[in-house]
Design an enzyme around this catalytic site. Structure first.
Site, PDB file in Angstrom:
ATOM      1  CD  GLN A 172      47.190  46.389  36.668  1.00  5.78           C
ATOM      2  OE1 GLN A 172      46.433  45.842  37.460  1.00  5.78           O
ATOM      3  NE2 GLN A 172      47.199  46.061  35.387  1.00  5.78           N
ATOM      4  NE  ARG A 186      39.372  42.577  43.113  1.00  8.51           N
ATOM      5  CZ  ARG A 186      40.363  42.200  42.294  1.00  8.51           C
ATOM      6  NH1 ARG A 186      40.369  42.584  41.019  1.00  8.51           N
ATOM      7  NH2 ARG A 186      41.332  41.434  42.719  1.00  8.51           N
ATOM      8  CG  HIS A 219      46.272  43.779  42.136  1.00  2.00           C
ATOM      9  ND1 HIS A 219      44.925  43.650  41.848  1.00  2.00           N
ATOM     10  CD2 HIS A 219      46.921  43.431  41.000  1.00  2.00           C
ATOM     11  CE1 HIS A 219      44.777  43.254  40.586  1.00  2.00           C
ATOM     12  NE2 HIS A 219      45.976  43.122  40.036  1.00  2.00           N
ATOM     13  CG  ASN A 274      44.556  40.272  41.872  1.00  2.79           C
ATOM     14  OD1 ASN A 274      43.395  40.045  41.565  1.00  2.79           O
ATOM     15  ND2 ASN A 274      45.531  40.322  40.971  1.00  2.79           N
ATOM     16  CD  GLU A 275      44.882  37.415  38.458  1.00  2.00           C
ATOM     17  OE1 GLU A 275      46.023  37.561  37.976  1.00  2.00           O
ATOM     18  OE2 GLU A 275      43.853  37.498  37.775  1.00  2.00           O
ATOM     19  CG  ASN A 277      40.548  38.058  39.057  1.00  2.00           C
ATOM     20  OD1 ASN A 277      39.512  38.419  39.617  1.00  2.00           O
ATOM     21  ND2 ASN A 277      41.734  38.568  39.342  1.00  2.00           N
ATOM     22  CE1 TYR A 287      40.830  40.042  32.259  1.00  2.00           C
ATOM     23  CE2 TYR A 287      41.660  38.655  34.027  1.00  2.00           C
ATOM     24  CZ  TYR A 287      41.283  39.899  33.552  1.00  2.00           C
ATOM     25  OH  TYR A 287      41.343  40.997  34.373  1.00  2.00           O
ATOM     26  CD  GLU A 292      41.539  41.334  37.850  1.00  2.00           C
ATOM     27  OE1 GLU A 292      42.070  40.900  36.798  1.00  2.00           O
ATOM     28  OE2 GLU A 292      42.182  41.655  38.855  1.00  2.00           O
ATOM     29  CD1 TRP A 297      41.654  44.274  33.483  1.00  2.00           C
ATOM     30  CD2 TRP A 297      41.510  44.604  35.704  1.00  2.00           C
ATOM     31  NE1 TRP A 297      42.831  44.842  33.893  1.00  2.00           N
ATOM     32  CE2 TRP A 297      42.768  45.058  35.248  1.00  2.00           C
ATOM     33  CE3 TRP A 297      41.191  44.728  37.058  1.00  2.00           C
ATOM     34  CZ2 TRP A 297      43.711  45.613  36.128  1.00  2.00           C
ATOM     35  CZ3 TRP A 297      42.135  45.268  37.906  1.00  2.00           C
ATOM     36  CH2 TRP A 297      43.390  45.701  37.428  1.00  2.00           C
TER      37      TRP A 297
END
Ligand code: PNW
Length: 475
Positions: A21, A78, A122, A166-167, A297, A299, A374, A421
């Site tokens: 990213q 991170r 990730h 990650n995820e 994480n 959201y 996150e 994040w």
């Protein structure tokens, strides 16, 4: 009555990014191609055809970015290591130039007084491994363990926390079931295999890291745990929809990792697709390694009910039944539109979901330390005439979620830190550069970094440990 929300000295305030990213330099320094290079260069896969070729050019601007991290007063940063940068083909030769990049970054963070929190995966899988079947191939888990071992040897005691994955939910279900993420495959059985091989990869890597560094190494796994609300809390069938969604989204990872078992009901519901023989004897002991900290994480929330039967079923993200669904074995679960307000991702803003999630984790796993790895929001930021970005909705979002975390701590939940994040606006996967999550704005023409109001606000929080007012955004 107003009370002041404070956090203890040892509480970790950080911010997070991911290699694909932000780094750019996709073909430099000996980096091999990843599934995200291939996917983003395939027409129609990302918004506006955006790719991570340049991204935030962090590969060349990492020193400036470390200075921002330091100036924000963060205790931890991170970031993720791009596997194809340190091992271009995912197996075989390692690339010293790539390893040296992360080694310098880690040294600079430590020099700046910032704890490095590393994520080994990730989402940027070396393309060569995908060509051999990717996460649907068990061999990928062993390749990941060898890569993890080498990173432990190279970066060793300089790393504060080692996060394996990650995820994995996104890797397995968005990558292999709905296909909206790389590698863009739509195959439910491949997705279930990917789930298991990711869990296996996590366990094998945790063993390798501890083998190299001893028990002092802090090992973690970051999950995007979904919070499901029943559309009608008094409806048994809506509660059943919550249970099914929870099993396919959360228990598929929490089960094997923290309890050494997959949910029996899920195995039964997917028996028409697969007999789960990809779970081999002894695997569930490997996946079930102690976690020094579980990364969460968070959201948003989702509201579900059991599909009544008429017309096309409503699905999360508005995708249609005819397309690949990530909700395997939960065909009668329907997603109900949420009341809002929403972020620019269309995600419902509900801070109480974070409190509820932490409380329920604490109830199920009372001794498991937790970390919010996150949390944040995309909004359509505007640069004002004064050159500043008054992102008041992001400030409010962060404030309300940190408060929600504080409420869980009040009730005894062992949450040890919080990572916003993201540090920088960046390549938001299928949404490209259109969605901005950063507390620091990136101008993609000049690569100039500009602190948004949320960055000033977050600095105040990180340096005082006391939740500032939303108006507390002065430079
Ligand atoms: C996470 N979903 O992604 C990732 O860890 C980040 O890299 C990403 O930028 C951030 O959240 C914001 O999206 C997710 O569809 C992507 O449920 C998609 C979903 C969840 C998390």
């Amino acid at each position: 009555m107003s009370t002041t929300r404070t956090f203890p000295d040892g509480f970790v305030w950080g911010s997070a990014t991911a290699s694909y990213q932000i780094e750019g330099a996709a073909t430099e320094g000996g980096r091999g191609p990843s599934i995200w290079d291939t996917f983003s260069h395939t027409p129609g896969k990302t918004l506006n055809g955006d790719t991570g070729d340049v991204a935030d050019d962090h590969y060349h601007r990492w020193q400036e970015d470390v200075a921002h991290i330091k100036n924000l007063g963060l205790g931890a940063y991170r970031f993720s290591i791009a596997w194809p940068r340190v091992q271009p083909g995912g197996s075989g030769e390692f690339n010293e130039e790539g390893i040296a990049f992360y080694s310098r970054l880690v040294d600079a963070l430590i020099e700046a007084g910032v704890k490095p929190v590393v994520t080994l995966y990730h989402w940027d899988l070396p393309q060569e491994l995908e060509d051999a079947g990717g996460w649907a191939n068990r061999e990928t888990a062993y390749a990941f363990a060898r890569y993890a071992r080498r990173m432990a040897q190279e970066l060793g005691g300089r790393i504060d926390t080692w996060t394996t994955l990650n995820e994995p939910w996104c890797s397995a279900f968005l990558g292999y079931a709905s296909g909206v993420h790389a590698p863009g495959i739509v195959d439910a059985v491949a997705a279930l295999k990917a789930v298991h091989h990711l869990n296996l990869a996590h366990g094998l890597a945790a063993q390798e890291i501890r083998d190299v560094l001893g028990e002092a190494a802090k090992v973690s796994l970051t999950l995007n745990l979904h919070v499901f609300r029943p559309d009608d809390p008094s409806s048994a069938s809506d509660l059943d929809a919550v249970r099914k969604a929870d099993e396919i989204a959360n228990r598929t990872f929490l089960g094997p990792v923290l309890e050494g078992a997959y949910p029996a009901d899920l195995i039964a519901r997917t028996s028409g697709l697969t007999d789960w023989s990809f779970v081999q004897h002894g695997d569930l002991e490997i996946t079930n390694q102690p976690l020094d900290v579980l990364g969460v994480n968070y959201y948003s929330t989702a509201r579900v009910r059991t599909y009544a039967g008429a017309g096309e079923r409503q699905q999360a993200d508005g995708h249609k039944d005819s397309e690949g669904s990530p909700w395997i074995g939960a065909d009668d679960v329907e997603f109900v539109p949420q009341p809002g307000p929403y972020t620019a991702m269309g995600w419902n803003i509900e801070p109480a979901g974070l409190t509820d999630l932490l409380l329920s984790l604490h109830e199920t796993y009372p001794d498991q330390p937790l970390m919010i790895t996150e949390n944040g929001a995309a909004f359509d930021d505007v640069v004002s005439d004064d050159g500043r970005v008054h992102d008041d909705r992001r400030v409010a979002y962060l404030r309300d979620h940190v408060e929600a975390l504080g409420q869980a701590r009040d009730k005894g939940v062992d949450v040890r830190g919080y990572f916003a994040w993201s540090l920088l606006d960046n390549f938001e996967w299928a949404y490209g550069y259109d969605r901005r999550f950063g507390i620091i704005r990136v101008d993609y023409d000049t690569q100039m970094r500009t602190w948004k109001d949320s960055a000033y606000w977050y600095r105040k929080l990180a340096t005082t440990g006391t939740l500032p007012a939303v108006t507390d955004v002065e430079p």
